[in-house]
Design a protein around this motif. Structure first.
Motif, PDB file in Angstrom:
ATOM      1  N   ASP A 140       7.508   1.710  51.114  1.00  6.91           N
ATOM      2  CA  ASP A 140       7.681   0.816  52.262  1.00  6.91           C
ATOM      3  C   ASP A 140       7.096   1.514  53.489  1.00  6.91           C
ATOM      4  OD1 ASP A 140       8.570  -0.954  54.184  1.00  6.91           O
ATOM      5  OD2 ASP A 140      10.633  -0.211  54.155  1.00  6.91           O
ATOM      6  N   VAL A 141       5.893   1.111  53.863  1.00  8.66           N
ATOM      7  CA  VAL A 141       5.232   1.753  54.997  1.00  8.66           C
ATOM      8  C   VAL A 141       5.524   0.944  56.260  1.00  8.66           C
ATOM      9  CG1 VAL A 141       3.041   2.636  55.859  1.00  8.66           C
ATOM     10  CG2 VAL A 141       3.405   2.445  53.421  1.00  8.66           C
ATOM     11  N   THR A 142       5.907   1.627  57.338  1.00 10.73           N
ATOM     12  CA  THR A 142       6.199   0.931  58.588  1.00 10.73           C
ATOM     13  C   THR A 142       4.902   0.689  59.347  1.00 10.73           C
ATOM     14  OG1 THR A 142       8.376   1.922  58.701  1.00 10.73           O
ATOM     15  CG2 THR A 142       7.475   1.078  60.753  1.00 10.73           C
ATOM     16  N   THR A 143       4.488  -0.554  59.418  1.00  8.55           N
ATOM     17  CA  THR A 143       3.255  -0.891  60.138  1.00  8.55           C
ATOM     18  C   THR A 143       3.452  -2.228  60.836  1.00  8.55           C
ATOM     19  OG1 THR A 143       2.318  -2.261  58.403  1.00  8.55           O
ATOM     20  CG2 THR A 143       1.844   0.090  58.270  1.00  8.55           C
ATOM     21  N   LEU A 144       2.486  -2.553  61.661  1.00 12.24           N
ATOM     22  CA  LEU A 144       2.443  -3.891  62.249  1.00 12.24           C
ATOM     23  C   LEU A 144       2.014  -4.889  61.177  1.00 12.24           C
ATOM     24  CD1 LEU A 144       0.645  -3.273  65.645  1.00 12.24           C
ATOM     25  CD2 LEU A 144       2.927  -4.156  65.302  1.00 12.24           C
ATOM     26  N   PRO A 145       2.214  -6.200  61.435  1.00 14.56           N
ATOM     27  CA  PRO A 145       1.604  -7.178  60.529  1.00 14.56           C
ATOM     28  C   PRO A 145       0.077  -7.110  60.628  1.00 14.56           C
ATOM     29  CG  PRO A 145       3.096  -8.228  62.132  1.00 14.56           C
ATOM     30  CD  PRO A 145       2.939  -6.809  62.538  1.00 14.56           C
ATOM     31  N   GLN A 146      -0.599  -7.983  59.906  1.00 15.25           N
ATOM     32  CA  GLN A 146      -2.066  -8.020  59.976  1.00 15.25           C
ATOM     33  C   GLN A 146      -2.477  -8.624  61.317  1.00 15.25           C
ATOM     34  OE1 GLN A 146      -3.232 -10.368  56.564  1.00 15.25           O
ATOM     35  NE2 GLN A 146      -1.669  -9.365  55.312  1.00 15.25           N
ATOM     36  N   TYR A 147      -3.351  -7.941  62.011  1.00 18.23           N
ATOM     37  CA  TYR A 147      -3.847  -8.440  63.302  1.00 18.23           C
ATOM     38  C   TYR A 147      -5.297  -8.873  63.165  1.00 18.23           C
ATOM     39  CZ  TYR A 147      -0.245  -8.000  66.826  1.00 18.23           C
ATOM     40  OH  TYR A 147       0.862  -8.219  67.587  1.00 18.23           O
ATOM     41  N   THR A 194      -3.702  -6.519  53.706  1.00 20.02           N
ATOM     42  CA  THR A 194      -2.292  -6.155  53.751  1.00 20.02           C
ATOM     43  C   THR A 194      -1.859  -5.766  55.156  1.00 20.02           C
ATOM     44  OG1 THR A 194      -0.584  -4.875  52.601  1.00 20.02           O
ATOM     45  CG2 THR A 194      -2.601  -3.710  53.180  1.00 20.02           C
ATOM     46  N   GLN A 195      -0.559  -5.554  55.332  1.00 18.88           N
ATOM     47  CA  GLN A 195      -0.022  -5.244  56.650  1.00 18.88           C
ATOM     48  C   GLN A 195      -0.606  -3.943  57.180  1.00 18.88           C
ATOM     49  OE1 GLN A 195       4.132  -5.077  55.385  1.00 18.88           O
ATOM     50  NE2 GLN A 195       4.125  -2.903  55.844  1.00 18.88           N
TER      51      GLN A 195
END
Lengths: 379, 371
Positions: free
Chosen positions: A280-287, A300-301
């Motif tokens: 589970d990597v903490t990232t922003l959604p796809q921008y 991916t995110q």
């Protein structure tokens, strides 16, 4: 939950040297796949979804990342009481020196004590570097209903490719009568998937005698299976239908990623009934920026795209700058494509930066280009 | 380093988001596709080294408790840390009585037993990034009794209308806390975020409870601001307050701009959320997506512009989604045109082909509705 009827052992020690720079620092099962996964997520998720509670992962080559990655059994839900993922690199024992795993069978032999501590009825042997979804509980049911000593999962392959595989020749009941490793003239097209269920007591006995055999290469395919056949044990072939891929080369890894873009692909990662779990990597959604244009893309995110992306798979945290073009390519995690750069038919390794307006790969190359080093662009 | 525990307040009567709030507590609102509002205060606390956190819920606890779980996804230490979800025991049908003070008072034992010296109290309906360890430090070193974070804005005449204003003197002393009447542009908006000693907090809760059964934390702090040392601490960066439907919509849309998003999200200050193990999103041959924020697990064949797409949505062929916020699992059917809408979870827009609202009054499609 009740005591484990079947324990799984995943062979994850191989380097995968034909993946070149991708496996310089990580073993093949830890190679990234499908935007957010590592290959070993597939057998691990299959185990979790099949109701297997205890999984041993046999590591050897460049195991630091792999060891810490699989040890977090929680990612796959393998963290209940009496459940867990155990990392098993070669170790020194009171009565034995530190020996490397000499082959697939030897890796299991050296961990007989581990398996004994769970006293399972059956042991499932898996490869850590295959991409597929399989319910091992179904395979076990068939193993039991046929009263087999061992069951080997097989898949139909095109006849002309059969000589690249270990081929099982069966009778009409599914009993394996002959096993041929990479035969020149294959008699059937049932290829071994390297997935075995053994009765533990029997396998234990076979492994102990195999360890003592100086002529053995300590390999399941080359030594254990032929020995069982010679003893006329009942070996059953479990026919698997569905997506299955052994990604040995850059081309096949690229291809396996491209398979995901086919709307009818059999792997179907969107199927929520059989999820593949991963870190589970903490990232922003796809921008997606104002200039983004995506056609046939798996994204991916954590990705940001303001360029044109066609027929490509982009992994976690990749960035595609304004006016950049990514065509028929695979961008591994953290790849940065700066403004105006063009990438065609390439597989770009983790974290590589493609500089401004740089051009890499070409549409008519025979093989997929592996980009493993930074490509300089305009300053 | 001063020791502090965190409290996420229940939302007060100044907050009501039409539609969405019928189904869940404000903290459980989906935000930016993959987050929930509660992720912001809890991540702020976790990143600030606060790993004992109490979340107070007033109503509809299901979505929020399911999302919070054990709190492990917020990087809270599973042994030393603790995430408690607290519910008022004596909730009444009269919402006027269901104040934050009432929630704290009925759970006062839980507050007394916290070993930390300070408490940081933050709301779930405001979105911002803040290092609470700095806030506590600044408060402790100022010698103030109570400190309140505020954000200076230049559009208080049209926005933040359900928020409170801090009237400050030159030394940033709080003279009063009053509702924003929208009479002027430049105002200091209270971020409803307080820091004080735990003992002070307990005293204020008891005093408020004694004074009036309808008193809120704001009311009592306003009361004591003339006798005690109550100060404001300014905040800079992204700030949004979700007090009604329009501000929910606006806050989502504002963060589609990547530069704006960078004010709120940075790699050294991760906003954690619960994973759903969705696979990546697939964009098909006919997809046309620009200036949008998309979550994982979607299948996109249509056009999307200036919108937020939640997890596991399907945008079918010929569909057009513009200036909209689509929550998880929604389906936008073939040739359906959606503009200026909030589409709640798992709604299916199939038969009605045109759903266009005025940009000043975005529309709302109910959870699980088939249209």
């Amino acid at each position: 939950m009740k005591q484990n009827e079947m324990l799984a052992m995943i062979l994850a020690g191989g380097r995968g040297s034909r993946l070149h720079d991708l496996t310089n620092k990580v073993a093949k099962p830890a190679v990234s796949y499908g935007g957010k996964y590592r290959i070993i997520d597939f057998p691990l998720s299959n185990c979790a979804n099949s109701g297997i509670d205890v999984v041993g992962v046999l590591t050897q080559y460049e195991s630091v990342l792999l060891n810490s990655y699989v040890a977090a059994g929680r990612r796959w839900g393998l963290d209940a009481k009496d459940s867990g993922v155990y990392v098993l690199p070669p170790r020194e024992k009171a009565d034995a020196n530190l020996n490397v795993y000499r082959g697939t069978a030897d890796a299991i032999s050296q961990n007989i004590d581990f398996i004994d501590s769970y006293a399972p009825e059956h042991v499932l042997i898996l490869s850590g570097d295959h991409i597929y979804k399989m319910n091992y509980a179904k395979m076990l049911a068939e193993h039991n209903s046929h009263g087999a000593a061992a069951t080997i999962a097989v898949i139909e392959v095109p006849k002309k490719e059969a000589s690249r595989f270990g081929i099982m020749n069966t009778d009409e009941t599914g009993r394996i009568v002959e096993f041929e490793e990479k035969p020149e003239h294959p008699k059937s097209n049932l290829a071994s998937m390297g997935i075995y269920i053994f009765n533990w007591k029997l396998l234990r006995k076979m492994l102990i005698s195999d360890m003592k055999d100086p002529d053995s290469s300590h390999d399941f395919g080359k030594d254990i299976i032929p020995a069982l056949l010679a003893e006329e044990k009942l070996l059953h072939a479990y026919k698997f239908k569905g997506y299955w891929k052994d990604v040995g080369t850059i081309d096949s890894l690229w291809e396996a990623n491209m398979d995901l873009l086919d709307p009818n692909n059999e792997l179907d990662l969107h199927d929520n009934r059989w999820k593949i779990y991963t870190e589970d990597v903490t990232t922003l959604p796809q921008y997606l920026g104002p200039n983004a244009n995506l056609k046939q893309v798996f994204l991916t995110q954590g990705c940001t795209v303001d360029g044109e992306v066609k027929n490509s798979v982009l992994f976690t945290g990749t960035k595609v700058g304004t006016g950049a073009k990514v065509i028929d390519s695979v961008l591994m995690p953290g790849v940065i494509v700066e403004d105006g750069a063009t990438i065609t038919r390439a597989l770009v390794a983790d974290g590589v930066k493609i500089g401004k307006n740089a051009v890499v790969g070409s549409a008519d190359s025979v093989e997929i280009e592996l980009i493993a080093k930074k490509v300089k662009g305009d300053e | 380093m001063y020791s502090a525990f965190g409290i996420v307040k229940p939302t007060g009567r100044n907050v009501w988001v039409d539609g969405l709030e019928d189904y869940r507590a404000v903290g459980a609102f989906s935000f930016m596709g993959r987050y929930r509002l509660i992720d912001f205060p809890v991540s702020n606390m976790s990143n600030s080294g606060i790993d004992c956190i109490q979340v107070y819920i007033k109503r509809k606890p299901l979505s929020l408790t399911a999302h919070l779980g054990s709190g492990r996804h917020y990087n809270i230490n599973s042994k030393r840390g603790d995430l408690q979800v607290l519910f008022p025991e004596n909730r009444t049908e009269h919402d006027l009585y269901n104040t934050d003070i009432d929630s704290f008072f009925t759970n006062i034992e839980k507050i007394i037993e916290m070993p930390q010296e300070y408490v940081v109290i933050a709301p779930a309906y405001m979105i911002y990034k803040m290092d609470y360890s700095e806030l506590v430090k600044q408060h402790a070193e100022s010698g103030a009794d109570v400190s309140i974070a505020y954000h200076s804005v230049d559009n208080a005449n049209e926005s933040f209308l359900n928020c409170n204003i801090l009237n400050l003197n030159k030394q940033k002393g709080v003279e009063s806390i009053v509702p924003n009447q929208g009479t002027a542009k430049n105002k200091n908006i209270s971020m409803d975020t307080y820091v004080m000693k735990k003992t002070m907090f307990i005293d204020l809760v008891n005093a408020a409870h004694k004074l009036s059964s309808m008193y809120t934390l704001r009311d009592i702090v306003n009361d004591v601001s003339c006798t005690m040392d109550v100060r404001g601490i300014p905040h800079r960066g992204f700030f949004a307050s979700i007090t009604d439907f329009k501000s929910y919509y606006d806050a989502n849309i504002a963060l589609i701009n990547f530069k704006t998003a960078r004010e709120l999200f940075s790699t050294d200050w991760p906003i954690y959320t619960k994973t759903n193990d969705s696979c990546p999103t697939q964009y098909f041959q006919d997809a046309d997506v620009k200036l949008s924020v998309v979550s994982n697990g979607c299948l996109i064949e249509g056009s999307v512009e200036n919108s937020i797409i939640g997890r596991g949505c399907e945008i079918k062929k010929g569909a057009v989604v513009k200036n909209s916020v689509i929550l998880a699992g929604a389906v936008i059917g073939e040739d359906v045109h959606v503009e200026n809408q909030v589409v709640d979870k798992r709604a299916k827009l199939i038969h009605v082909k045109e759903l266009v609202s005025d940009p000043s009054e975005p529309g709302y499609i109910k959870r699980g509705d088939t249209i």
